[in-house]
Design a protein around this motif. Structure first.
Motif, PDB file in Angstrom:
ATOM      1  N   LYS A  89       0.842  -1.209   0.000  1.00  0.00           N
ATOM      2  CA  LYS A  89       0.000   0.000   0.000  1.00  0.00           C
ATOM      3  C   LYS A  89       0.869   1.249   0.000  1.00  0.00           C
ATOM      4  O   LYS A  89       0.651   2.182  -0.780  1.00  0.00           O
ATOM      5  CB  LYS A  89      -0.922  -0.018   1.222  1.00  0.00           C
ATOM      6  CG  LYS A  89      -2.060  -1.021   1.082  1.00  0.00           C
ATOM      7  CD  LYS A  89      -2.995  -0.955   2.270  1.00  0.00           C
ATOM      8  CE  LYS A  89      -4.218  -1.820   1.973  1.00  0.00           C
ATOM      9  NZ  LYS A  89      -5.105  -1.999   3.088  1.00  0.00           N
ATOM     10  N   HIS A  97       2.507   1.743  -3.410  1.00  0.00           N
ATOM     11  CA  HIS A  97       1.621   1.688  -4.588  1.00  0.00           C
ATOM     12  C   HIS A  97       2.041   0.591  -5.571  1.00  0.00           C
ATOM     13  O   HIS A  97       2.223   0.827  -6.772  1.00  0.00           O
ATOM     14  CB  HIS A  97       1.577   3.051  -5.289  1.00  0.00           C
ATOM     15  CG  HIS A  97       1.236   4.159  -4.345  1.00  0.00           C
ATOM     16  ND1 HIS A  97      -0.036   4.335  -3.842  1.00  0.00           N
ATOM     17  CD2 HIS A  97       2.006   5.103  -3.756  1.00  0.00           C
ATOM     18  CE1 HIS A  97      -0.038   5.349  -2.988  1.00  0.00           C
ATOM     19  NE2 HIS A  97       1.191   5.831  -2.915  1.00  0.00           N
ATOM     20  N   VAL A 138      -4.497  -5.933  -0.961  1.00  0.00           N
ATOM     21  CA  VAL A 138      -3.792  -4.666  -1.194  1.00  0.00           C
ATOM     22  C   VAL A 138      -4.734  -3.523  -1.534  1.00  0.00           C
ATOM     23  O   VAL A 138      -4.578  -2.399  -1.071  1.00  0.00           O
ATOM     24  CB  VAL A 138      -2.742  -4.844  -2.320  1.00  0.00           C
ATOM     25  CG1 VAL A 138      -2.181  -3.507  -2.764  1.00  0.00           C
ATOM     26  CG2 VAL A 138      -1.619  -5.764  -1.855  1.00  0.00           C
ATOM     27  N   LYS A 139      -5.747  -3.814  -2.337  1.00  0.00           N
ATOM     28  CA  LYS A 139      -6.577  -2.723  -2.850  1.00  0.00           C
ATOM     29  C   LYS A 139      -7.707  -2.344  -1.908  1.00  0.00           C
ATOM     30  O   LYS A 139      -8.453  -1.415  -2.178  1.00  0.00           O
ATOM     31  CB  LYS A 139      -7.165  -3.137  -4.201  1.00  0.00           C
ATOM     32  CG  LYS A 139      -6.130  -3.232  -5.295  1.00  0.00           C
ATOM     33  CD  LYS A 139      -6.619  -2.514  -6.521  1.00  0.00           C
ATOM     34  CE  LYS A 139      -5.486  -2.326  -7.486  1.00  0.00           C
ATOM     35  NZ  LYS A 139      -5.918  -2.358  -8.859  1.00  0.00           N
ATOM     36  N   ASN A 143      -9.320  -2.193   2.321  1.00  0.00           N
ATOM     37  CA  ASN A 143      -8.974  -2.151   3.742  1.00  0.00           C
ATOM     38  C   ASN A 143      -9.560  -3.359   4.436  1.00  0.00           C
ATOM     39  O   ASN A 143     -10.551  -3.262   5.149  1.00  0.00           O
ATOM     40  CB  ASN A 143      -9.561  -0.877   4.359  1.00  0.00           C
ATOM     41  CG  ASN A 143      -8.446   0.048   4.762  1.00  0.00           C
ATOM     42  OD1 ASN A 143      -7.277  -0.369   4.809  1.00  0.00           O
ATOM     43  ND2 ASN A 143      -8.785   1.286   5.034  1.00  0.00           N
TER      44      ASN A 143
END
Ligand code: NZQ
Ligand code: ZN
Length: 380
Positions: free
Chosen positions: A85, A88, A111-112, A114
């Motif tokens: 995170k 990126h 990763v993308k 929460n």
């Protein structure tokens, strides 16, 4: 034969030049790469340099997370998700055996969003997105390179569990048998046991699927022939290649189509309990648990073991079959008794208690708390 859907989107590159195009193929997914690996074997055998070269040649920005342990833990997944995170990250390149690849799969779906990775493992949160995952396999064992499963351990909850989701299929997996030359004889043997265990899990699932049975038998024969040879001659390409392809085929769907579930998986869950408690290698846990479970199953349902015994060794006596299986595991020096892993008899209750707490069972052959004692007794 049961209804089934056959689906496997992993593009597999197999052979000596398998990773030549890794950097180029990775470019379609972005520039920022998380390179995930274990405790350092890839730095000793030259694999690390080859991957870095291929990524740099294609102008990738490389971030690293290393130190994934065998029998991987949730803490590493959480830390690696944070690293992705913060930086990126566009894609993950996982280099290693099942522990690294499994960790990468769980990282890729967290990763993308929460989300708490452990909630994903517990099937409480369904992943909705993933970042692409490319795998470079360095150890023939789990089949993780061509399936959507991950197995992760959590000390806080006292569990080592598996989870699968279609978003966790790798995009590409690169399999160069030469990369397994440096696997020591212990892990070569544990890998061989794991491959056999995977096809046995399928074999003992519910439903009739004769072609799947034949695939399973062929894979076991392949492993029984080539594992001892690869241990004796670790740098033999053909022996390593045979084991590597067998490991992939043992858990990519091939041996499970036509049955009501992908497998029984009771023995794996017993093995995970042993690995959780004593951190023993996955394959070692299985060479102890499988014969014990078969001895238990024999008292409930001897006929399926007999079919296997006849197909594999032409042997109608199931006691002899179990002995033959144990002899094979012993011949490649994988343990068949807990004492060989220094787990002495006073640990018996600890094992039974955790099996009971986690309600360990197979999908097909259900295990009751009363069965645990018998199975654990057979492991001593
Ligand atoms: O950490 P490094 O330094 O890389 O060393 C590793 C590790 O110590 C070493 N190794 C790997 N490739 C090597 C090498 N050493 C020298 N040369 C190489 N080329 O081998 C050791 C074991 O690695 P690990 O990844 O733990 O082994 P394996 O591939 O057997 O994976 C075991 C994990 O996979 C899970 C198991 O439960 C266990 O946690 N499984 C995953 C499955 C799946 N995703 O489908 C199914 C399986 O049933 C299994 O449960
Ligand atoms: Zn396994």
């Amino acid at each position: 034969m049961e209804n089934f859907v056959a689906y496997n989107p992993v593009k597999l590159h197999f052979g000596k030049n398998a990773i030549d195009n890794l950097g180029f193929l990775a470019s379609q997914f972005g520039k920022r790469v998380l390179l995930l690996y274990g405790k350092g074997s890839i730095k000793n055998n030259g694999i690390y340099e080859r991957i870095i070269d291929s990524l740099i040649l294609n102008n990738h920005e490389i971030y690293e997370y290393s130190g994934i342990k065998s029998n991987p833990i949730i803490e590493d997944v959480v830390k690696a998700v944070d690293k992705c995170k913060t930086n990126h990250i566009d894609l993950i390149v996982a280099v290693g055996g099942g522990s690294v690849i499994d960790s990468a799969k769980l990282i890729s779906v967290c990763v993308k969003e929460n989300i708490d990775p452990w909630q994903v493992m517990k099937n409480k949160i369904k992943p909705k997105t993933s970042i692409p995952l490319l795998c470079v396999l360095t150890l023939a064992a789990t089949g993780s390179e061509m399936n959507p499963y991950a197995v992760i351990q959590n000390h806080a909850t006292g569990e080592k569990i598996g989870y699968g989701h279609p978003l966790m299929y790798p995009k590409f997996s690169f399999l160069n048998p030469e990369f397994t030359y440096s696997v020591n004889k212990e892990y070569t043997a544990y890998g061989a046991v794991d491959i056999i265990a995977h096809v046995l899990e399928s074999y003992f699932a519910a439903g009739e699927a004769s072609l799947s049975d034949r695939f399973a038998i062929s894979i076991i024969k392949e492993v029984m022939e080539f594992a001892p040879k690869a241990i004796a001659e670790p740098n033999n390409y053909d022996y390593r290649a045979s084991l590597m392809w067998a490991s992939t085929c043992a858990l990519n769907g091939t041996t499970a189509y036509g049955r009501s579930a992908s497998g029984d998986w009771g023995v794996h869950d017993i093995g995970h309990t042993l690995s959780f408690l004593y951190d023993i290698a996955h394959g070692a846990s299985l060479s102890i648990a499988y014969p014990a479970w078969l001895k238990w199953l024999k008292t409930k349902n001897n006929s399926r073991i007999k079919e296997l015994s006849l197909q594999l060794f032409g042997e109608p006596d199931t006691d002899k079959f179990i002995q033959e299986l144990e002899k094979f595991f012993q011949s490649i020096q994988s343990p068949v008794k807990l004492s060989e892993c220094n787990i002495d008899i006073n640990k018996k209750d600890e094992i039974i208690n955790l099996l009971t707490k986690n309600k360990i069972s197979g999908y097909n052959y259900k295990l009751e708390p009363s069965d645990y004692k018998q199975i654990v007794d057979f492991m001593y």
